[in-house]
Design an enzyme around this catalytic site. Structure first.
Site: not given
Length: 248
Positions: A23-24
């Site tokens: 997840d960024v």
């Protein structure tokens, strides 16, 4: 009788993975800081006193409402309607100009201080894949902020839906499989219980919780999950994960 895994046990398990998805926004990029910087700038312009915690809570509620209405719209394209939803609740004008400013602020959202170096270290051991609710334009900005560490990327724009929809994870798995990387080799690394860890765990994907809000109350700008799942690995920073990997 069960026991808590030792550091040696955990290092051995970490050595078994071949690729990591991330997840960024929220795990690698401090989007709460980026959002607050933008909203506080608007508040100063308008002469409004704005509480950080109240603004983050209203952002989370507005995101949850918007995602229910437009689940196909990448998170970063939701920012303008999210602003329109939360503006009145925090005392800011609901103008198109300010809504656009929130989306454009993506260019300035900072990386967590440990993230770029930790990604570089992890990249020496694993294939790194971005798995994000951002669109392709936004991910290009965010990846540049992180030093362009990814071997592959999967965005909500690619898939047509956002996490926590299982289709995002299935699409990512299929994309990596054609490169020779299987589900059994996969560790998903994320901060968000709501967007990531619940769905990944349900699908049987190994998970690593980067608990960026450890010691803080609530879920900040992220919608609250229906339940908090127990991850396979848990750290409070990406640097801690990189250190555990190097011990393996």
């Amino acid at each position: 009788m069960s026991r808590t895994p030792s550091a040696k046990d955990e290092a051995r398990r970490l050595a078994e993975y071949r690729w990591l998805s991330f997840d960024v926004v929220g795990t690698l990029i401090d989007f709460e800081r980026g959002i607050l910087d933008c909203l506080q700038e608007i508040a100063r312009t308008e002469g409004v006193a704005l509480s950080d915690e109240h603004a983050l809570a209203r952002f989370a509620a507005a995101e949850d409402e918007q995602q229910r209405l437009t689940p196909e719209l990448p998170f970063t394209q939701m920012l303008e309607p999210i602003y329109q939803r939360l503006a009145g609740e925090v005392g800011l004008p609901a103008t198109e100009e300010y809504a656009a400013a929130l989306r454009d602020s993506i260019r300035r959202w900072p990386a967590f201080p440990d993230a770029p170096a930790a990604l570089a270290r992890l990249g020496q051991h694993y294939r790194l894949v971005a798995l994000t609710n951002a669109d392709n334009w936004a991910l290009a900005q965010l990846a540049a902020t992180l030093g362009d560490p990814f071997d592959d990327t999967v965005t909500a724009e690619d898939v047509g839906v956002n996490k926590p929809d299982p289709q995002v994870f299935t699409y990512c798995a299929d994309r990596q499989r054609v490169q020779g990387y299987g589900r059994q080799d996969w560790l998903h690394v994320a901060q968000s219980q709501y967007h990531d860890l619940t769905t990944a765990s349900w699908l049987g994907v190994a998970t690593c919780w980067i608990e960026r809000r450890a010691g803080q109350d609530g879920f900040g700008a992220t919608p609250a999950p229906q339940q908090v799942v127990t991850p396979d690995h848990r750290f409070t920073s990406l640097a801690e994960l990189a250190e555990a990997v190097e011990r393996s």
